[in-house]
Design a protein around this motif. Structure first.
Motif, PDB file in Angstrom:
ATOM      1  N   GLY A  16      54.439  44.134  10.736  1.00  0.00           N
ATOM      2  CA  GLY A  16      55.227  44.595  11.700  1.00  0.00           C
ATOM      3  C   GLY A  16      55.109  44.277  13.156  1.00  0.00           C
ATOM      4  N   THR A  17      53.984  43.413  13.389  1.00  0.00           N
ATOM      5  CA  THR A  17      53.741  43.146  14.588  1.00  0.00           C
ATOM      6  C   THR A  17      54.902  42.187  15.302  1.00  0.00           C
ATOM      7  OG1 THR A  17      51.382  43.061  14.198  1.00  0.00           O
ATOM      8  CG2 THR A  17      52.165  41.797  16.279  1.00  0.00           C
ATOM      9  N   ILE A  18      55.518  42.686  16.377  1.00  0.00           N
ATOM     10  CA  ILE A  18      56.515  41.844  16.972  1.00  0.00           C
ATOM     11  C   ILE A  18      55.876  40.760  18.142  1.00  0.00           C
ATOM     12  CG2 ILE A  18      58.368  41.769  18.527  1.00  0.00           C
ATOM     13  CD1 ILE A  18      58.718  44.679  17.579  1.00  0.00           C
ATOM     14  N   ILE A  19      56.122  39.551  17.985  1.00  0.00           N
ATOM     15  CA  ILE A  19      55.607  38.428  18.682  1.00  0.00           C
ATOM     16  C   ILE A  19      56.872  38.181  19.546  1.00  0.00           C
ATOM     17  CG2 ILE A  19      54.483  36.077  18.558  1.00  0.00           C
ATOM     18  CD1 ILE A  19      53.532  37.141  15.771  1.00  0.00           C
ATOM     19  N   VAL A  20      56.636  37.804  21.043  1.00  0.00           N
ATOM     20  CA  VAL A  20      57.652  37.257  21.913  1.00  0.00           C
ATOM     21  C   VAL A  20      57.139  36.060  22.352  1.00  0.00           C
ATOM     22  CG1 VAL A  20      58.908  37.750  24.061  1.00  0.00           C
ATOM     23  CG2 VAL A  20      58.485  39.581  22.354  1.00  0.00           C
ATOM     24  N   THR A  21      57.593  34.866  22.271  1.00  0.00           N
ATOM     25  CA  THR A  21      56.921  33.692  22.706  1.00  0.00           C
ATOM     26  C   THR A  21      57.945  33.043  23.831  1.00  0.00           C
ATOM     27  OG1 THR A  21      55.862  33.335  20.635  1.00  0.00           O
ATOM     28  CG2 THR A  21      56.281  31.514  21.882  1.00  0.00           C
ATOM     29  N   PRO A  22      57.403  32.711  25.071  1.00  0.00           N
ATOM     30  CA  PRO A  22      58.305  32.066  25.844  1.00  0.00           C
ATOM     31  C   PRO A  22      58.773  30.811  25.436  1.00  0.00           C
ATOM     32  CG  PRO A  22      56.422  32.905  26.780  1.00  0.00           C
ATOM     33  CD  PRO A  22      56.163  33.038  25.317  1.00  0.00           C
ATOM     34  N   ILE A  23      59.923  30.195  25.666  1.00  0.00           N
ATOM     35  CA  ILE A  23      60.423  28.971  25.111  1.00  0.00           C
ATOM     36  C   ILE A  23      60.438  28.009  26.461  1.00  0.00           C
ATOM     37  CG2 ILE A  23      62.399  27.418  24.256  1.00  0.00           C
ATOM     38  CD1 ILE A  23      61.438  29.276  22.159  1.00  0.00           C
ATOM     39  N   ARG A  24      59.442  27.026  26.489  1.00  0.00           N
ATOM     40  CA  ARG A  24      59.270  26.198  27.559  1.00  0.00           C
ATOM     41  C   ARG A  24      59.457  24.896  27.406  1.00  0.00           C
ATOM     42  NH1 ARG A  24      57.460  30.155  30.692  1.00  0.00           N
ATOM     43  NH2 ARG A  24      55.509  31.264  30.029  1.00  0.00           N
ATOM     44  N   LYS A  25      60.452  24.059  28.346  1.00  0.00           N
ATOM     45  CA  LYS A  25      60.766  22.815  28.192  1.00  0.00           C
ATOM     46  C   LYS A  25      59.682  22.126  28.447  1.00  0.00           C
ATOM     47  CE  LYS A  25      65.809  23.800  28.900  1.00  0.00           C
ATOM     48  NZ  LYS A  25      66.849  23.617  29.893  1.00  0.00           N
ATOM     49  N   GLY A  26      59.512  20.891  27.573  1.00  0.00           N
ATOM     50  CA  GLY A  26      58.559  19.853  28.089  1.00  0.00           C
ATOM     51  C   GLY A  26      59.052  18.902  28.979  1.00  0.00           C
ATOM     52  N   ALA A  27      58.240  18.120  29.462  1.00  0.00           N
ATOM     53  CA  ALA A  27      58.717  17.294  30.641  1.00  0.00           C
ATOM     54  C   ALA A  27      59.431  16.324  30.225  1.00  0.00           C
ATOM     55  CB  ALA A  27      57.335  16.776  31.488  1.00  0.00           C
ATOM     56  N   PRO A  28      60.182  15.726  31.119  1.00  0.00           N
ATOM     57  CA  PRO A  28      61.446  14.654  30.596  1.00  0.00           C
ATOM     58  C   PRO A  28      60.395  13.502  30.315  1.00  0.00           C
ATOM     59  CG  PRO A  28      61.968  15.539  32.805  1.00  0.00           C
ATOM     60  CD  PRO A  28      60.717  16.211  32.450  1.00  0.00           C
ATOM     61  N   ALA A  29      61.048  12.491  29.403  1.00  0.00           N
ATOM     62  CA  ALA A  29      60.463  11.489  28.801  1.00  0.00           C
ATOM     63  C   ALA A  29      59.879  10.327  29.806  1.00  0.00           C
ATOM     64  CB  ALA A  29      61.067  10.863  27.785  1.00  0.00           C
ATOM     65  N   GLU A  30      60.856  10.255  30.822  1.00  0.00           N
ATOM     66  CA  GLU A  30      60.751   9.434  31.887  1.00  0.00           C
ATOM     67  C   GLU A  30      59.355   9.848  32.809  1.00  0.00           C
ATOM     68  OE1 GLU A  30      63.813  11.119  31.899  1.00  0.00           O
ATOM     69  OE2 GLU A  30      64.671   9.823  30.628  1.00  0.00           O
ATOM     70  N   GLU A  31      59.189  11.148  33.099  1.00  0.00           N
ATOM     71  CA  GLU A  31      57.975  11.724  33.799  1.00  0.00           C
ATOM     72  C   GLU A  31      56.894  11.470  33.047  1.00  0.00           C
ATOM     73  OE1 GLU A  31      56.501  15.943  35.522  1.00  0.00           O
ATOM     74  OE2 GLU A  31      58.626  15.728  35.285  1.00  0.00           O
ATOM     75  N   VAL A  32      56.698  11.636  31.517  1.00  0.00           N
ATOM     76  CA  VAL A  32      55.492  11.335  30.964  1.00  0.00           C
ATOM     77  C   VAL A  32      55.273   9.911  30.922  1.00  0.00           C
ATOM     78  CG1 VAL A  32      54.707  11.689  28.504  1.00  0.00           C
ATOM     79  CG2 VAL A  32      56.225  13.528  29.403  1.00  0.00           C
ATOM     80  N   SER A  33      56.080   9.014  30.610  1.00  0.00           N
ATOM     81  CA  SER A  33      56.004   7.507  30.721  1.00  0.00           C
ATOM     82  C   SER A  33      55.447   7.389  32.019  1.00  0.00           C
ATOM     83  CB  SER A  33      57.205   6.712  30.514  1.00  0.00           C
ATOM     84  OG  SER A  33      57.612   7.115  29.073  1.00  0.00           O
ATOM     85  N   ALA A  34      56.060   7.648  33.097  1.00  0.00           N
ATOM     86  CA  ALA A  34      55.294   7.432  34.559  1.00  0.00           C
ATOM     87  C   ALA A  34      54.073   7.862  34.507  1.00  0.00           C
ATOM     88  CB  ALA A  34      56.275   7.977  35.529  1.00  0.00           C
ATOM     89  N   THR A  35      53.492   9.158  34.000  1.00  0.00           N
ATOM     90  CA  THR A  35      52.285   9.565  34.463  1.00  0.00           C
ATOM     91  C   THR A  35      51.365   8.829  33.502  1.00  0.00           C
ATOM     92  OG1 THR A  35      53.140  11.974  34.790  1.00  0.00           O
ATOM     93  CG2 THR A  35      50.694  11.621  34.038  1.00  0.00           C
ATOM     94  N   VAL A  36      51.867   8.375  32.403  1.00  0.00           N
ATOM     95  CA  VAL A  36      50.949   7.497  31.422  1.00  0.00           C
ATOM     96  C   VAL A  36      50.566   6.147  31.893  1.00  0.00           C
ATOM     97  CG1 VAL A  36      50.831   6.083  29.085  1.00  0.00           C
ATOM     98  CG2 VAL A  36      51.536   8.569  29.344  1.00  0.00           C
ATOM     99  N   ARG A  37      51.778   5.556  32.736  1.00  0.00           N
ATOM    100  CA  ARG A  37      51.423   4.156  33.050  1.00  0.00           C
ATOM    101  C   ARG A  37      50.558   4.295  34.613  1.00  0.00           C
ATOM    102  NH1 ARG A  37      56.950   3.746  32.292  1.00  0.00           N
ATOM    103  NH2 ARG A  37      57.448   4.632  34.207  1.00  0.00           N
TER     104      ARG A  37
END
Length: 75
Positions: A40-61
């Motif tokens: 019966g434990t209630i778990i509330v988890t925030p839904i967080r959007k990930g970074a846009p693919a373009e931003e991730v690619s730019a950071t990796v480069r």
């Protein structure tokens, strides 16, 4: 943190005060996933959007460029 279930129209609810909102990083309008664990434990988890693919690619480069020499030594 103790909370009391209150009546909200025909439903029931919990009030999340400012301190709890700050601790969780939640804001009005944010989506959360609510699940119930065994027992019966209630778990509330925030839904967080990930970074846009373009931003991730730019950071990796940029990271590869900045650490090119080190990465070559590791290969």
């Amino acid at each position: 943190m103790l909370k009391t279930i209150t009546k909200v129209g025909n439903s029931q609810g919990l009030i999340l005060d400012a301190a709890l909102m700050d601790l969780t990083g939640l804001r009005v309008g944010d989506q959360v996933d609510v699940s119930v664990a065994p027992g019966g434990t209630i778990i509330v988890t925030p839904i967080r959007k990930g970074a846009p693919a373009e931003e991730v690619s730019a950071t990796v480069r940029k990271t590869v460029k900045d650490y090119r020499r080190t990465l070559r030594k590791l290969a």
